[in-house]
Design an enzyme around this catalytic site. Structure first.
Site, PDB file in Angstrom:
ATOM      1  N   ASP A   1      -7.119   4.145  -4.432  1.00 36.79           N
ATOM      2  CA  ASP A   1      -7.821   4.268  -3.392  1.00 36.79           C
ATOM      3  C   ASP A   1      -8.323   5.536  -2.955  1.00 36.79           C
ATOM      4  OD1 ASP A   1      -7.776   2.055  -0.574  1.00 36.79           O
ATOM      5  OD2 ASP A   1      -7.471   4.121   0.356  1.00 36.79           O
ATOM      6  N   LYS A  32       0.939  -1.086   0.247  1.00 37.38           N
ATOM      7  CA  LYS A  32      -0.061   0.041  -0.047  1.00 37.38           C
ATOM      8  C   LYS A  32       0.946   1.112   0.016  1.00 37.38           C
ATOM      9  CE  LYS A  32      -4.363   1.036   0.168  1.00 37.38           C
ATOM     10  NZ  LYS A  32      -5.718   0.150  -0.148  1.00 37.38           N
TER      11      LYS A  32
HETATM   12  P1  NDP Z   1     -12.789   7.646  -2.956  1.00 37.26           P
HETATM   13  O1  NDP Z   1     -11.873   8.631  -2.546  1.00 37.26           O
HETATM   14  O2  NDP Z   1     -13.722   7.420  -4.275  1.00 37.26           O
HETATM   15  O3  NDP Z   1     -14.381   7.926  -1.807  1.00 37.26           O
HETATM   16  C1  NDP Z   1     -13.973   8.044  -0.558  1.00 37.26           C
HETATM   17  C2  NDP Z   1     -15.321   8.381   0.139  1.00 37.26           C
HETATM   18  O4  NDP Z   1     -15.360   8.261   1.462  1.00 37.26           O
HETATM   19  C3  NDP Z   1     -15.646   9.822  -0.210  1.00 37.26           C
HETATM   20  O5  NDP Z   1     -16.997   9.900  -0.094  1.00 37.26           O
HETATM   21  C4  NDP Z   1     -15.028  10.587   1.017  1.00 37.26           C
HETATM   22  O6  NDP Z   1     -15.680  11.931   1.562  1.00 37.26           O
HETATM   23  C5  NDP Z   1     -15.238   9.624   2.268  1.00 37.26           C
HETATM   24  N1  NDP Z   1     -14.095   9.771   3.345  1.00 37.26           N
HETATM   25  C6  NDP Z   1     -12.818   9.683   2.859  1.00 37.26           C
HETATM   26  N2  NDP Z   1     -12.395   9.909   4.048  1.00 37.26           N
HETATM   27  C7  NDP Z   1     -13.156  10.150   5.181  1.00 37.26           C
HETATM   28  C8  NDP Z   1     -12.994  10.619   6.505  1.00 37.26           C
HETATM   29  N3  NDP Z   1     -12.020  10.656   7.075  1.00 37.26           N
HETATM   30  N4  NDP Z   1     -14.267  10.715   7.206  1.00 37.26           N
HETATM   31  C9  NDP Z   1     -15.489  10.683   6.399  1.00 37.26           C
HETATM   32  N5  NDP Z   1     -15.574  10.457   5.281  1.00 37.26           N
HETATM   33  C10 NDP Z   1     -14.462  10.105   4.443  1.00 37.26           C
HETATM   34  O7  NDP Z   1     -12.380   6.224  -2.211  1.00 37.26           O
HETATM   35  P2  NDP Z   1     -12.828   4.767  -2.438  1.00 37.26           P
HETATM   36  O8  NDP Z   1     -14.166   4.785  -2.609  1.00 37.26           O
HETATM   37  O9  NDP Z   1     -11.889   4.379  -3.428  1.00 37.26           O
HETATM   38  O10 NDP Z   1     -12.335   4.196  -0.962  1.00 37.26           O
HETATM   39  C11 NDP Z   1     -13.381   3.923   0.061  1.00 37.26           C
HETATM   40  C12 NDP Z   1     -13.003   2.953   0.966  1.00 37.26           C
HETATM   41  O11 NDP Z   1     -12.934   1.723   0.273  1.00 37.26           O
HETATM   42  C13 NDP Z   1     -11.622   3.028   1.547  1.00 37.26           C
HETATM   43  O12 NDP Z   1     -11.545   2.515   2.993  1.00 37.26           O
HETATM   44  C14 NDP Z   1     -10.731   2.406   0.751  1.00 37.26           C
HETATM   45  O13 NDP Z   1      -9.738   1.890   1.251  1.00 37.26           O
HETATM   46  C15 NDP Z   1     -11.824   1.325   0.461  1.00 37.26           C
HETATM   47  N6  NDP Z   1     -11.401   0.299  -0.825  1.00 37.26           N
HETATM   48  C16 NDP Z   1     -11.301   1.196  -2.047  1.00 37.26           C
HETATM   49  C17 NDP Z   1     -11.007  -0.076  -3.104  1.00 37.26           C
HETATM   50  C18 NDP Z   1     -10.929   0.502  -4.348  1.00 37.26           C
HETATM   51  O14 NDP Z   1     -10.801  -0.252  -5.350  1.00 37.26           O
HETATM   52  N7  NDP Z   1     -11.183   1.850  -4.661  1.00 37.26           N
HETATM   53  C19 NDP Z   1     -10.898  -1.571  -2.994  1.00 37.26           C
HETATM   54  C20 NDP Z   1     -11.146  -1.995  -1.653  1.00 37.26           C
HETATM   55  C21 NDP Z   1     -11.198  -1.097  -0.728  1.00 37.26           C
HETATM   56  P3  NDP Z   1     -14.861  13.125   0.815  1.00 37.26           P
HETATM   57  O15 NDP Z   1     -15.219  13.366  -0.493  1.00 37.26           O
HETATM   58  O16 NDP Z   1     -15.387  14.592   1.707  1.00 37.26           O
HETATM   59  O17 NDP Z   1     -13.255  12.977   1.095  1.00 37.26           O
HETATM   60  O1  2IT Z   2      -7.919  -1.704  -0.916  1.00 39.60           O
HETATM   61  C1  2IT Z   2      -7.907  -2.202  -1.966  1.00 39.60           C
HETATM   62  O2  2IT Z   2      -7.937  -3.312  -2.127  1.00 39.60           O
HETATM   63  C2  2IT Z   2      -7.629  -1.152  -2.952  1.00 39.60           C
HETATM   64  N1  2IT Z   2      -7.613   0.063  -2.705  1.00 39.60           N
HETATM   65  C3  2IT Z   2      -7.560  -1.675  -4.433  1.00 39.60           C
HETATM   66  C4  2IT Z   2      -6.315  -2.391  -4.514  1.00 39.60           C
HETATM   67  C5  2IT Z   2      -5.943  -2.620  -5.979  1.00 39.60           C
HETATM   68  O3  2IT Z   2      -4.659  -2.978  -6.185  1.00 39.60           O
HETATM   69  O4  2IT Z   2      -6.638  -2.719  -6.934  1.00 39.60           O
END
Ligand code: NDP
Ligand code: 2IT
Length: 459
Positions: free
Chosen positions: A172, A132
């Site tokens: 992420d 990561k």
């Molecule tokens: P994005 O940046 O697309 O979206 C994040 C969302 O969460 C936004 O709505 C953001 O609001 C909100 N957010 C982020 N930080 C905070 C905080 N500290 N407090 C409250 N709200 C918060 O990210 P993703 O959708 O990609 O990721 C969301 C979660 O999913 C994370 O935990 C990530 O690690 C996990 N994840 C993502 C994957 C991926 O493929 N993208 C895969 C597996 C897990 P704001 O816009 O106001 O910051």
């Molecule tokens: O938390 C996760 O699994 C991710 N942000 C996606 C990682 C990836 O390599 O696609």
């Protein structure tokens, strides 16, 4: 000593040592403790895991790089951020995991995410190690030009440590298609080669169809398999979703497709409640708001009279989004966004399933409350693994120079999520934790990586 006492002594010495070796890294300690507790029965049954000190080795990152990133803002003022890559474990494949750009990013958060990624990636059944990275850079409020200059300078250093057979980063929080594009362009320029070094690329330049959808879709496929296991389905279920980014958007899309109703979405400034339900038109509005206009979720309530916006209250001891009555809850924003108070609220509202789209969104106390009250609970390392799994499918396409249809990638994603679901249940059953997806996920992921580490000797 009785068994319980032996366990307590092991627990104390292992966790104490971990805390001493990584002071102040509370998120990392939290992630390790969850796995540690789940795999204790495995360690007790298998002497080779103890004699090879697998636990002690697996919590130590193989490598951490931390570096200065300087870039010029639109006013011509130089800015400085810190970049990282935590290369946690490469026993079963090259390091793989996302990059997070958020002001809260520090070594503890990236070590916790890298640690989770080891087991998640093992569960996908693809040959992917865990890693990561990211930066404390905040893309919010920055112009495209500023984001581009930051990404280019970040990649200037990161490029020395990654490679399509070494370490393959992805997105992420704060890193989506735009950021991957800028970073990929810089990597290509530096290395003078077009390789699959990042995943989440645009479909016209090496990306896979369905990768943007994969984490959210995978989460809902996994939840549907959990419900099918008890003869139920998502059809007609009322759902709470937090977040409004990549994972939340496609989780909502798939819930709607499977006949569920979603009443919430959020960002860091608060949440909206729409009792009429977020339908597909409203979801398109959220996508445009978040991905193109980069606006705030409060604007949804200005657009739709059926919705109310509740601003976030950082001083509150709970998150009111979880106080609404629902059948299913999907935390898809960030770590520790659902605590004991919130879990009690969900239980009082008769929630039957909580599945994590985010990484470690439920606190340990919240998880205990959910499990003690018979709520089906899916840990992120199992239920959100569809994203990295589809990144793995993007890598396969890049290696072989092929491009699969959406249907093909989606079909493979569903098979992978079903296998993860079944493997979690099977591992849980083997260690007398029937239907406990958390123990099952930790045990199945751990055994695969531990066996590979032992087979490859002391490294
Ligand atoms: P994005 O940046 O697309 O979206 C994040 C969302 O969460 C936004 O709505 C953001 O609001 C909100 N957010 C982020 N930080 C905070 C905080 N500290 N407090 C409250 N709200 C918060 O990210 P993703 O959708 O990609 O990721 C969301 C979660 O999913 C994370 O935990 C990530 O690690 C996990 N994840 C993502 C994957 C991926 O493929 N993208 C895969 C597996 C897990 P704001 O816009 O106001 O910051
Ligand atoms: O938390 C996760 O699994 C991710 N942000 C996606 C990682 C990836 O390599 O696609």
């Amino acid at each position: 000593m009785e068994n319980g006492q032996v366990q307590r002594v092991m627990e104390d010495s292992f966790m104490n040592r971990l805390k001493k070796n990584s002071p102040g890294e509370s998120e990392f300690h939290q992630a390790v403790y969850e796995v540690y507790e789940s795999v204790l029965p495995v360690i007790e049954r298998h002497e080779e895991y103890r004699s090879n000190q697998v636990l002690e080795r697996i919590v130590e990152p193989e490598r951490i790089v931390s570096f200065r990133v300087t870039w010029m803002d639109d006013n011509g003022v130089p800015q400085v951020n810190r970049g990282y890559r935590v290369q946690m474990n490469s026993a079963i494949g090259p390091y793989k995991g996302g990059l997070r750009f958020h002001p809260s990013v520090n070594q503890s958060i990236l070590k916790f995410l890298g640690f989770e990624q080891i087991f998640k990636n093992a569960l996908t059944s693809l040959p992917l190690g865990g890693g990561k990275g990211g930066s404390n850079f905040d893309p919010k409020g920055k112009s495209d030009g500023e984001v581009m200059r930051f990404c280019q300078n970040f990649m200037l250093e990161l490029s020395k440590h990654i490679g399509h057979r070494i370490d393959i980063p992805a997105g992420d929080i704060g890193v989506g298609g735009r950021e991957i594009g800028y970073m990929y362009g810089m990597y290509r320029k530096i290395e003078n080669q077009f390789s699959g070094v990042l995943t989440g690329k645009g479909v016209k330049w090496g990306g896979s169809l369905i990768r943007p959808e994969a984490t959210g879709y995978g989460l809902i496929y996994f939840s549907q398999y959990m419900l099918q296991n008890i003869g139920d389905s998502l059809e007609g279920k009322t759902c709470i979703v937090s977040g409004s980014g990549n994972v939340a958007q496609y989780a909502i899309e798939k819930i709607l497709e499977l006949g569920g109703k979603v009443i919430t979405a959020s960002d860091s400034s608060g949440y909206i409640l729409d009792e009429a339900g977020i339908d597909s038109d409203k979801l398109e509005y959220i996508k445009a708001l978040k991905n193109e206009r980069r606006g705030r979720i409060s604007e949804y309530a200005d657009q739709y009279a059926s919705a109310t916006f509740f601003p976030a209250d950082r001083s509150a001891d709970h998150n009111p989004i979880w106080a609404h009555k629902a059948d299913c809850a999907f935390p898809c924003a960030t770590q520790n966004e659902l605590n004991a108070h919130d879990a009690n609220n969900l239980v009082q509202g008769n929630v039957m399933l909580v599945a994590e789209g985010a990484n470690m969104p439920c606190t340990p106390e919240a998880i205990n409350i959910l499990r003690d009250n018979g709520v089906m609970y899916a840990p992120g390392k199992a239920s959100n693994a569809g994203g990295v799994a589809t990144s793995g499918l993007e890598m396969v396409q890049n290696y072989s120079g092929s491009h699969w249809t959406s249907e093909e990638v989606d079909r493979r994603l569903q098979v992978i999520m079903k296998n993860i679901h079944d493997n979690c249940l099977h591992a849980a059953q083997t260690y007398n934790s029937n239907n406990d997806y958390m123990s099952g996920a930790n045990i199945a992921g751990f055994i695969k990586v531990a066996d590979a580490m032992i087979a490859q000797g002391l490294l």
